[in-house]
Design an enzyme around this catalytic site. Structure first.
Site, PDB file in Angstrom:
ATOM      1  N   SER A 110       0.912  -1.297   0.130  1.00 28.52           N
ATOM      2  CA  SER A 110      -0.047   0.258   0.275  1.00 28.52           C
ATOM      3  C   SER A 110       1.042   0.979   0.052  1.00 28.52           C
ATOM      4  O   SER A 110       1.507   0.910   0.241  1.00 28.52           O
ATOM      5  CB  SER A 110      -0.968   0.219   1.377  1.00 28.52           C
ATOM      6  OG  SER A 110      -1.503  -0.950   1.377  1.00 28.52           O
TER       7      SER A 110
HETATM    8  N1  SAH Z   1      -0.522  -4.966   4.056  1.00 23.76           N
HETATM    9  C1  SAH Z   1       0.618  -5.274   2.472  1.00 23.76           C
HETATM   10  C2  SAH Z   1      -0.523  -5.167   1.075  1.00 23.76           C
HETATM   11  C3  SAH Z   1      -0.638  -6.348   0.791  1.00 23.76           C
HETATM   12  S1  SAH Z   1      -2.010  -6.207  -0.189  1.00 23.76           S
HETATM   13  C4  SAH Z   1       2.176  -4.839   2.796  1.00 23.76           C
HETATM   14  O1  SAH Z   1       2.081  -4.130   3.949  1.00 23.76           O
HETATM   15  O2  SAH Z   1       2.789  -4.934   1.446  1.00 23.76           O
HETATM   16  C5  SAH Z   1      -2.984  -7.057   0.204  1.00 23.76           C
HETATM   17  C6  SAH Z   1      -3.078  -9.134   0.508  1.00 23.76           C
HETATM   18  O3  SAH Z   1      -4.075  -9.545   1.052  1.00 23.76           O
HETATM   19  C7  SAH Z   1      -2.270  -9.562  -0.444  1.00 23.76           C
HETATM   20  O4  SAH Z   1      -1.157 -10.191  -0.341  1.00 23.76           O
HETATM   21  C8  SAH Z   1      -3.464 -10.202  -0.618  1.00 23.76           C
HETATM   22  O5  SAH Z   1      -2.646 -11.727  -1.362  1.00 23.76           O
HETATM   23  C9  SAH Z   1      -3.675 -10.479   0.688  1.00 23.76           C
HETATM   24  N2  SAH Z   1      -5.678 -11.207   0.788  1.00 23.76           N
HETATM   25  C10 SAH Z   1      -6.477 -11.478   0.451  1.00 23.76           C
HETATM   26  N3  SAH Z   1      -7.213 -12.067   0.489  1.00 23.76           N
HETATM   27  C11 SAH Z   1      -7.382 -12.527   1.385  1.00 23.76           C
HETATM   28  C12 SAH Z   1      -7.445 -13.152   2.152  1.00 23.76           C
HETATM   29  N4  SAH Z   1      -8.886 -13.938   2.353  1.00 23.76           N
HETATM   30  N5  SAH Z   1      -6.768 -13.687   3.476  1.00 23.76           N
HETATM   31  C13 SAH Z   1      -5.410 -13.246   3.772  1.00 23.76           C
HETATM   32  N6  SAH Z   1      -5.102 -12.411   2.811  1.00 23.76           N
HETATM   33  C14 SAH Z   1      -5.274 -12.094   1.818  1.00 23.76           C
END
Ligand code: SAH
Length: 232
Positions: free
Chosen positions: A81
């Site tokens: 993000s």
């Molecule tokens: N917090 C992260 C942002 C990641 S983007 C950072 O600081 O880099 C969102 C993430 O959520 C992705 O890696 C995606 O694979 C994950 N995601 C999507 N659906 C999910 C679910 N049901 N359970 C766990 N993770 C999930």
């Protein structure tokens, strides 16, 4: 004459601190311009954003852009993000050092590291195994010993360590998963983007007060979709 190795070592010793200082300056500018400049005031959040080395959480080809004002690709169609979003979401849960926080969507591990810089314990769940493994390894190597990473569908939360003082969801969900609401402590706060996949979502702050759920809409956002185990 100096052996080639010694010359290399000398260069590394001269260049590394300079490089580190350059990132420190970039982080300071990021905090001033992108985060304080947009109204985030919480001192613990600002300090965490100053201390967590964002450039260590992005793929090597993205390192030059690590402190830019935008999300960046981290592979497998996912993103880290925008720094402001990480700071804002961390500030709205009113973080404090005694907190136990659940994060859904570990991704690069950066948001988890920012939370871990402030909170007592961070539990984070990632559905893409490759991301989960990489983030766990990275957080461990960087010394974030108060973070536990689990690979799985965050929709179910992490019952074993519940209830949580706060829950931070970093993928856009179509609905607020009921298990997450159930695992939120009385008086706890959840921040979550809600909306249709690939459409603008609404970032919501959800509080549990005397068993009641109070929801506040914060701002329009665009997060990668919250996927389910069955969709993968
Ligand atoms: N917090 C992260 C942002 C990641 S983007 C950072 O600081 O880099 C969102 C993430 O959520 C992705 O890696 C995606 O694979 C994950 N995601 C999507 N659906 C999910 C679910 N049901 N359970 C766990 N993770 C999930």
């Amino acid at each position: 004459m100096l052996a080639p190795f010694s010359i290399l070592l000398m260069f590394a010793l001269i260049l590394f601190p300079a490089q580190n200082d350059a990132y420190k300056v970039k982080r300071e500018n990021m905090v001033k311009q992108q985060i304080q400049g947009r109204g985030v005031k919480n001192i613990m959040v600002l300090n965490a954003m100053r201390s967590v080395k964002r450039h260590l959480f992005v793929p090597s080809d993205q390192v030059p852009y690590a402190y830019d004002d935008r999300p960046l690709p981290i592979g497998y169609g996912q993103t880290i993000s925008q720094p402001y979003m990480v700071a804002y979401m961390t500030s709205v849960i009113k973080p404090h050092p005694n907190m136990r926080v659940l994060e859904i969507g570990t991704g690069s591990g950066y948001q988890a590291a920012v939370l871990a810089d402030i909170a007592k314990e961070v539990f984070t769940i990632e559905i893409v195994p490759e991301h989960g493994k990489m983030a766990a390894e990275k957080l461990k190597n960087l010394g974030y010993s108060n973070v536990k990473v689990k690979i799985g569908d965050g929709y179910q939360g992490w019952e074993e360590h519940a209830p949580y003082d706060a829950i931070v969801v970093t993928a856009g969900a179509e609905v607020v998963p009921p298990p997450l609401l159930a695992q939120l402590k009385e008086g706890g706060k959840m921040v979550i983007p809600v909306g249709s996949p690939y459409m603008t979502q609404t970032l919501k702050l959800i509080e549990k007060r005397k068993g009641k759920i109070i929801t506040k809409n914060l701002m329009p956002v665009l997060f990668v979709p919250f996927t389910r185990e069955s969709q993968r």
